[in-house]
Design a protein around this motif. Structure first.
Motif, short mmCIF file in Angstrom:
data_model
loop_
_atom_site.label_atom_id
_atom_site.label_comp_id
_atom_site.label_asym_id
_atom_site.label_seq_id
_atom_site.Cartn_x
_atom_site.Cartn_y
_atom_site.Cartn_z
N PHE B 544 20.92 -7.54 -23.51
CA PHE B 544 21.71 -8.57 -22.83
C PHE B 544 23.18 -8.53 -23.23
CE2 PHE B 544 17.45 -10.07 -22.31
CZ PHE B 544 17.47 -10.37 -20.97
N ALA B 545 23.47 -8.18 -24.44
CA ALA B 545 24.87 -8.08 -24.84
C ALA B 545 25.02 -6.90 -25.77
CB ALA B 545 25.32 -9.35 -25.55
N PRO B 546 25.46 -5.76 -25.36
CA PRO B 546 25.92 -5.40 -24.02
C PRO B 546 24.77 -5.32 -23.02
CG PRO B 546 25.77 -3.46 -25.36
CD PRO B 546 25.48 -4.62 -26.25
N ARG B 547 25.12 -5.58 -21.81
CA ARG B 547 24.12 -5.59 -20.76
C ARG B 547 23.68 -4.17 -20.44
NH1 ARG B 547 22.00 -10.13 -18.02
NH2 ARG B 547 21.68 -9.63 -15.85
N GLU C 11 30.23 -7.13 -18.49
CA GLU C 11 30.99 -7.85 -19.50
C GLU C 11 32.35 -8.26 -18.94
OE1 GLU C 11 29.01 -5.40 -20.25
OE2 GLU C 11 28.02 -5.75 -22.16
N ARG C 143 30.68 -9.20 -25.37
CA ARG C 143 29.21 -9.25 -25.36
C ARG C 143 28.72 -10.69 -25.35
NH1 ARG C 143 27.94 -4.45 -29.60
NH2 ARG C 143 28.47 -2.76 -28.18
N SER C 146 28.73 -12.05 -21.99
CA SER C 146 27.65 -11.63 -21.10
C SER C 146 26.39 -12.46 -21.32
CB SER C 146 27.37 -10.15 -21.25
OG SER C 146 26.73 -9.92 -22.48
N ILE C 147 26.29 -13.13 -22.46
CA ILE C 147 25.14 -14.02 -22.65
C ILE C 147 25.49 -15.45 -22.28
CG2 ILE C 147 23.62 -15.04 -24.36
CD1 ILE C 147 23.59 -12.50 -25.84
#
Lengths: 427, 608, 370
Positions: B544-547, C11, C143, C146-147
């Motif tokens: 999820f992070a990074p996707r 992102e 990051r 992105s969550i």
């Protein structure tokens, strides 16, 4: 080693931090007193006489065993009254003799006295809108008796908690149709809008001590040309009852801008709800179309939003409203077999006519007598204008009194209850 | 004083970041050579930098250099001492070997070292002296008696026509019927093996020694796993024996590409361990990195994989574990097929799986075995449990101290009435209860046998009840603490549960100093902390992070099993697909057969 | 730099969405109502289209300048002077973004929940978040976006859906609100709502290719327009025209209106979570780029030593304006009217200059071609 020191330094900083921040905004729940209702009257010695109803938590939850067993049960709230120039100065005064800090975030009702409402409530609602503690979902009431008297008479029997009394009583329009939802946000919004005027719930303290005192002098049935008052022909304070709470609500106070201009009785409040599409369901009484002296009771629901159109005939607006209703039969006193499809239409027609008559009477009253568009017909006219300036120039509130009304009611009886046919009495 | 000054300086002034080559999992094999070059360059640069820095340091701090040089000197002398003693190669003369072995193992003092001297008949009249050395208790006696001593002492009487200088060859080829035989010329290897349940055999006149693997110590059998109890699925757990554990994994993965490389850990404990990976799936760089890290560990002893985990992990202070410890062979096998690397250590029933992401920690071994809807339901519950165990007390404090308008009026009055006689602020109240809950939990483990859990429950009940009765805490708070505690038990990973137990106190503190704003800031900083973390080059919050692809396939939620076609993207495996697009061929079968039938018919028609 | 940071489109998209859309929480719907009255939604659509056109032009000009940010481009165009000039302007822009939002978020949080705490105390939380993110660096910050951004967006949409029963179509009439002149001529300057798009160009080096830049730009703009439009239209539809002018925080009073039965109400405090979360992300990104732009401008090796001094500067600037009303006035009347010149105009000018310079160089190299 350095790491441990770093961590301990951080810990020290954070502990220091918490120590001096402890005095900012942190309030324990039990350091606050929660106001359930605020009543505003015209003051005797000052601009305002403010009454605050404060919850007593130990009684409200039934937890305080020591408090119980008094006459009339434990009191879940108590009232204080202060004379003050403004709302907040009054709260300041009250804070000096109430041991806990007053908090308004759980206030359920804001009650103006009729006198104050007729003078205009603008100065007070502005103060209330600005404060985050007052919530937009509290209800606005207008008390025919003084607000102080009304609040002091709110001693709920069923609820241990006064807040719940307000919440449930004021949501009662869902099944009575005699009051309306007048939450503060709506009230405020309509008081500054030009396409709809605000209403407030009409409240009062009952004027009857016992069943023998009940009189009909203030009922509106004679104006409507009835021999007997129906259930909706009353306003708060004159509801023919005894034994319940002395505080009662029925009908609506009509405002123009921020000033109260008149009252609606219970039936008209129902019409208000139907015209705005907020009507949920309630039982309505009609005269029997055949015998003319028996009653028929239908449980009427509003199945769809009313269809409304406005046409301009010259300078005069012509408003056309179509109500779409459903109903269930609750009682047929005359014993005529109305459930039969041929007879059903008679019944429907009678009900339609009765509602239409009531609606027209109500609408004409708002236009001619009260001159206040509380149903928000103006909103339908807005689409005819391109810009806001044009719409303001049109001066809708000034033109409403010249409106013509046309009402159509489409009522369908759907269900007969548990009986599918009526047998006439054997006599 | 000076320390504090220095510390403040370090906190507030800028320090040049250390340029350590952090391991990042790179994408394809083509880049490998490049990476190598870069690594070398970086290393060279580093060395240069180090030299440079030391020059600068010299300028400022002349003592440093002295320290360093004196230390290195000490080390050197020590090393020289050490090196003067040990012999490297085995001597031809038996007595030298014997003396040396006795010296190494401190034989008269050491009680459990057994040296058995005997003679081997090499020719009719040629007898060679020999001895075996072993540690009592670590070997299987019958094997030694029947497979080693018996043939050497009795069966060696058979006539053989060979010359003297091939003593070793003869022993190996004719005299020792034992199957696991290692021939060596070095003492170190003999000592190592003897330490680990082998038997060393020296024969006079030979420069080689034999080491037979006759391990036979007492150990626990294979039992159900204690910490990862599941309902559906295999019920075998690892035990403390390395080979047994690797065999358990191999039993599940009957794949010749499964490699179990050996390594040993600890200067004194010399614990053997196995690095497991599947050669044609796992990323080579990852395997190399794991090996590099394991081999570079310099310490006296490593007893459990819990210690190894601490040596291997990237971030010591990160609240969440970055390596999964499991005692289930099926879980290890599943991880290996995904392309991860597992390390099994002798003496520890917990295997380590690396790299691990945050979402791996939320998985239970059972997830793969349960049907699709059940798994997703359980995972949702687990995520809720994680948030509850982390945030609930903090939220309670924040709401009751700052956001009163949020509580429904009835509940508000109930809380107020319950708190009427409580003398403490709600923060102190919740700290008292949380602390006593942790106390009960910690004590429950120590209390022996069956009393433990009983005492835990009774303790909690009585404590809670009494605390409420004594007006120390309010009853609603007991519910909060209990729910939080139960929530933390629902977290599948033991380490993660502990991490959240610690962080919970931080959130209580944050909630107390500024309500929801504090908690939001806390979540923000924790988020930054987790997103900046890496586990063996894989970002910790990976899909999820990074996707990357496949976040919902088997990380947060789980897709139906036939839809899980790819291995995790972040592992950069050699083989990307787990299964073809159509893994259930029976769903296609009917159409195919129809087509085939039609084709056959057409063919028949054309023939006609 | 020794280690090159690279991140994906998702992102970048979430960062830009958050940068553009956080103003929904603090000002945007009210600005729209102030300008266009009941036609605030129309104005939103109008400026969205303008933003798309602007981005189309810029991404067209970006051809041949793959992975270059405006500062590098300015250097290409006008050498060191160009770089320093563009860098200083952009640093000031970023400083404004950071400082204004820091002040506004702290002030508004003071209004809705921490009314007695001093402003510096509330700001301290945001500054802490900002400093920690400057320490952990851009990679973990994007990051985190992105969550968190999907979570914030979901919370925001839930609020909008929950107040939908109060939405009345009549409230967005009359169609043209304050009139076409106000919307289409004066409203043009409201393109500054998209001023934060400049960050996308500053992120160009991390996005590797022009294709990625285009994809992230269009997707981010699309999502942002969707959120802005839903915010504007719901605000005017629920709050009605004259009242909508009054509210200092547009979404907060709407969340207070949510009322489903006696239990599911009073949830506006949960709003603090998404609101402060969005604010923290915004401030951190703006602050990081503030440092980064400054570092690039003066070719410093590290941006981290700048963090503490810049944090002090930002906090000081944030506290400069004497009152909240004054800061809102500055933002609404000046910054959100003219900052499009900086973010769109400046970028286009720099790109054009760089393009001219490049073609001139090309012609100098092989003059026979023309």
């Amino acid at each position: 080693m350095c790491l441990i020191k770093k961590i301990s330094l951080l810990l020290m900083i954070s502990i220091l931090f918490s120590m001096f921040s402890g005095c900012f905004d942190r309030r324990e729940i039990d350091e606050l007193a929660y106001v359930m209702a605020v009543g505003l009257d015209k003051g005797k010695t000052n601009a305002l006489r403010m009454t605050l109803q404060i919850a007593i938590p130990s009684a409200a939850t039934g937890g305080g065993k020591e408090n119980g067993g008094g006459e009339g049960g434990s009191e879940s709230s108590y009232e204080i009254t202060v004379e003050t120039p403004t709302i907040y100065s009054g709260i300041n005064i009250a804070n000096t003799f109430v041991s806990r800090q007053l908090n308004l975030s759980h206030t359920k009702a804001l009650i103006f006295s009729e006198e104050l409402a007729r003078e205009g409530v603008k100065p007070y609602i502005n103060a209330i809108t600005r404060n985050r503690e007052f919530r937009p979902d509290m209800n606005v009431l207008v008390s025919k008796t003084s607000a102080e008297k009304f609040i002091r008479n709110v001693k709920p029997r069923l609820e241990a908690n006064t807040a719940r009394y307000y919440e449930l009583t004021l949501a009662g329009f869902n099944y009575t149709g005699f009051i309306a939802n007048t939450d503060f946000h709506k009230f405020y919004r309509q008081s500054v809008a030009i396409d709809q005027q605000p209403v407030a719930i009409l409240a009062a303290v009952s004027s009857y001590e016992g069943s023998e005192d009940i009189k009909l002098e203030d009922s509106t049935y004679k104006d409507k040309g009835r021999d007997l008052p129906f259930e909706g022909d009353f306003k708060a304070g004159k509801i023919p009852n005894s034994g319940g709470l002395k505080a009662e609500v029925m009908g609506l106070a009509v405002f123009r801008g921020d000033k109260m201009v008149g009252e609606l009785d219970g039936e008209e409040a129902g019409m208000y709800l139907m015209a705005t599409g907020e009507y949920n369901y309630s039982s309505m009484t009609f005269l029997d179309p055949v015998t003319k002296n028996n009653f028929i009771v239908l449980n009427v629901k509003q199945s769809r939003m009313p269809q409304q159109r406005i046409k301009m005939e010259g300078d005069n607006p012509h408003i056309y409203t179509k109500l779409i209703l459903e109903a269930d039969i609750m009682s047929i006193q005359s014993g005529i077999n109305y459930e039969k499809p041929e007879n059903l239409s008679k019944l429907e027609e009678a009900a339609e006519n009765s509602i239409k008559e009531g609606m027209l009477r109500y609408l004409n009253r708002t236009a001619r007598e009260l001159n206040s568009d509380i149903c928000g017909f103006g909103a339908h006219l807005k689409k005819n204008f391109l810009t806001w300036q044009d719409w303001v120039k049109f001066d809708w509130p000034g033109r409403y009194k010249d409106c013509k009304f046309d009402v159509e009611v489409d009522l369908k009886i759907r269900r007969p209850g548990l009986m599918v046919r009526t047998s006439p009495p054997n006599s | 004083m000076r320390d504090i000054k220095k510390m403040l300086k370090e906190l507030f002034l800028f320090n040049e970041p250390k340029k350590d080559d952090k391991f990042i999992l790179k994408e394809t094999e083509e880049e490998k050579n490049q990476i190598k070059k870069e690594e070398i360059e970086i290393k060279q640069e580093q060395q240069k930098k180090k030299r440079d820095r030391s020059v600068i340091k010299k300028l400022f701090d002349p003592n440093e250099e002295k320290y360093a040089s004196s230390e290195s000197k000490e080390q050197k002398t020590k090393q020289e001492d050490d090196h003067s003693q040990p012999k490297e190669y085995i001597s031809k003369h038996l007595h030298e070997n014997l003396d040396y072995m006795k010296k190494v193992f401190y034989v008269p003092e050491n009680g459990d070292i057994v040296i058995r001297e005997f003679a081997v008949t090499l020719k009719k009249d040629k007898v060679a002296e020999a001895f075996i050395i072993l540690i009592d208790g670590m070997i299987d006696r019958t094997i030694i008696n029947t497979n080693i001593l018996q043939p050497l002492m009795l069966l060696s009487n058979i006539e053989i026509e060979q010359r003297e200088d091939e003593v070793g060859e003869q022993v190996k080829k004719r005299l020792l019927p034992h199957n696991q035989l290692k021939v060596t010329t070095k003492f170190d290897e003999v000592i190592e093996e003897v330490n680990f349940g082998g038997v060393g055999l020296f024969v006079d006149g030979s420069e080689i020694a034999f080491v037979c693997d006759v391990k036979g110590w007492e150990h626990r059998g294979i039992e159900r796993p204690n910490t990862e109890i599941i309902i559906r699925g295999p019920q075998e757990g690892f035990n403390e024996v390395l080979r047994c554990n690797t065999a358990l994994v191999r039993k599940i993965l009957k794949d010749e590409d499964l490699v179990a490389e050996n390594a040993s850990l600890g200067r004194r404990s010399k614990t053997p361990c196995s690095i497991l990976y599947i050669k044609d799936i796992a990323n080579d760089d990852l395997v190399k990195e794991v090996k590099r890290r394991i081999k570079s560990i310099k310490t006296d002893y490593v007893i459990d994989s819990g210690m190894l985990e601490q040596y291997l992990e990237d971030h010591t202070f990160l609240p969440a574990p970055q390596i999964i410890a499991t005692e289930r062979p099926d879980r290890v096998a599943a991880a290996l097929t995904e392309g991860k690397v597992a390390v099994i250590m002798h003496g520890s029933p917990f295997a380590l799986i690396m790299p691990a992401t945050n979402y791996d920690l939320m998985h239970s071994a059972e997830d793969a075995f349960l049907r699709f809807p059940y798994t997703n339901f359980l995972r949702t519950i687990r995520i809720v449990a994680i948030f509850m165990s982390l945030l609930l007390p903090g939220l309670y404090v924040a709401i009751t101290n700052y956001h009163h308008e949020m509580i429904p009026t009835d509940l508000l009055l109930a809380i107020e009435a319950a708190r009427e006689k409580v003398p403490f602020p709600s923060v102190v109240e919740i700290l008292i209860m949380e602390f006593s809950f942790e106390l009960i939990r910690e004590a429950g483990i120590r209390i022996p046998g069956p009393i433990g859990p009983t005492l835990g429950i009774i303790g909690a009940l009585i404590l809670g009840q009494a605390a409420v009765a004594a007006n120390i805490v309010s009853p609603i708070l007991i519910i909060i603490v209990a729910v939080t505690g139960i929530g933390s038990f629902a977290i599948p990973n033991y380490s993660l549960a502990i991490a959240f137990r610690i962080l919970r106190f931080v959130y209580i503190f944050l909630g107390a100093i500024s309500g929801f704003l504090g908690i939001t800031t806390g979540l923000f900083i924790q988020g930054l902390w987790l997103t900046s973390a890496k586990s063996f080059g894989v970002p910790f919050l990976a899909p999820f992070a990074p996707r990357t692809k496949g976040g919902f396939a088997d990380e947060l939620t789980r897709a139906p099993i036939w839809k899980q076609e790819t291995r995790p993207d972040y592992l950069n495996t050699k083989d990307l697909k787990k299964q073809p697009k159509i893994s259930r061929e029976w769903t296609q079968a009917e159409e195919k057969t129809k087509k085939q039938n039609e084709e056959n018919k057409n063919a028949d028609n054309s023939k006609e | 730099m020794n280690k090159k940071i690279v991140f994906g489109n998702w992102e970048a998209i979430t960062v830009i969405i958050n940068m553009i859309c956080t103003k929904i929480f603090i000002s945007f719907p009210r600005f729209m109502v102030e300008d266009a009255g009941t036609a605030s939604w129309l104005l939103t659509i109008y400026i969205s289209i303008l933003a798309f056109i602007g981005f189309y032009i810029i991404s067209g000009l970006y051809k041949g300048f793959e992975g270059k940010d405006p500062i590098e481009l300015a250097e290409l165009a006008a050498g060191n002077t160009g770089r320093v000039a563009a860098g200083i302007v952009l640093t000031l822009l970023m400083l404004y973004f950071t400082a204004y939002h820091l002040r506004l978020y702290a002030e508004n949080l003071k209004i809705i929940s921490l009314s007695i705490s001093p402003i510096s105390y509330v700001m301290l939380f945001f500054v802490t978040g900002m400093l920690v993110s400057a320490k952990t660096g851009l990679e973990s910050l994007v990051r985190l976006h992105s969550i968190y951004v999907p979570v914030i967006a979901t919370g925001y949409l839930i609020i909008l859906l929950a107040v939908l029963p109060l939405f009345r179509f009549e409230n967005i009439l009359p169609v043209l609100g304050t009139g076409p002149y106000e919307i289409f001529i004066k409203g043009f300057s409201r393109l500054s709502i998209f001023a934060e798009l400049i960050l996308l160009f500053l992120m160009a080096p991390y996005l590797r290719s022009n294709r990625n830049l285009k994809i992230s730009g269009y997707t981010a703009l699309g999502f942002s327009c969707f959120f802005l439009l839903t915010g504007a239209i719901t605000y005017i539809g629920v709050m009605t025209y004259p009242v909508a002018l009054e509210r200092i925080l547009p979404i907060y009073p709407m969340s207070r209106l949510i009322d489903y039965g006696r239990f599911f109400q009073r949830i506006e405090s949960v709003f603090v979570f998404i609101w402060a979360g969005a604010g923290l992300l915004y401030i951190s990104v703006a602050f990081y780029f503030c440092l980064e732009v400054f570092r690039k401008t003066f070719r410093l090796e590290y941006s981290r030593p700048l963090a503490l001094p810049f944090a002090a500067i930002v906090s000081t600037i944030a506290l400069l304006s004497p009152s909240l009303m004054a800061s809102i006035q500055i933002d609404s009347q000046y910054f959100r009217r003219w900052s499009w010149i900086l973010s769109f105009g400046l970028t286009i000018i720099i790109l054009m200059a760089a393009r001219i310079k490049k073609s001139r160089k090309a012609t100098e190299k092989n003059p026979t071609r023309c």
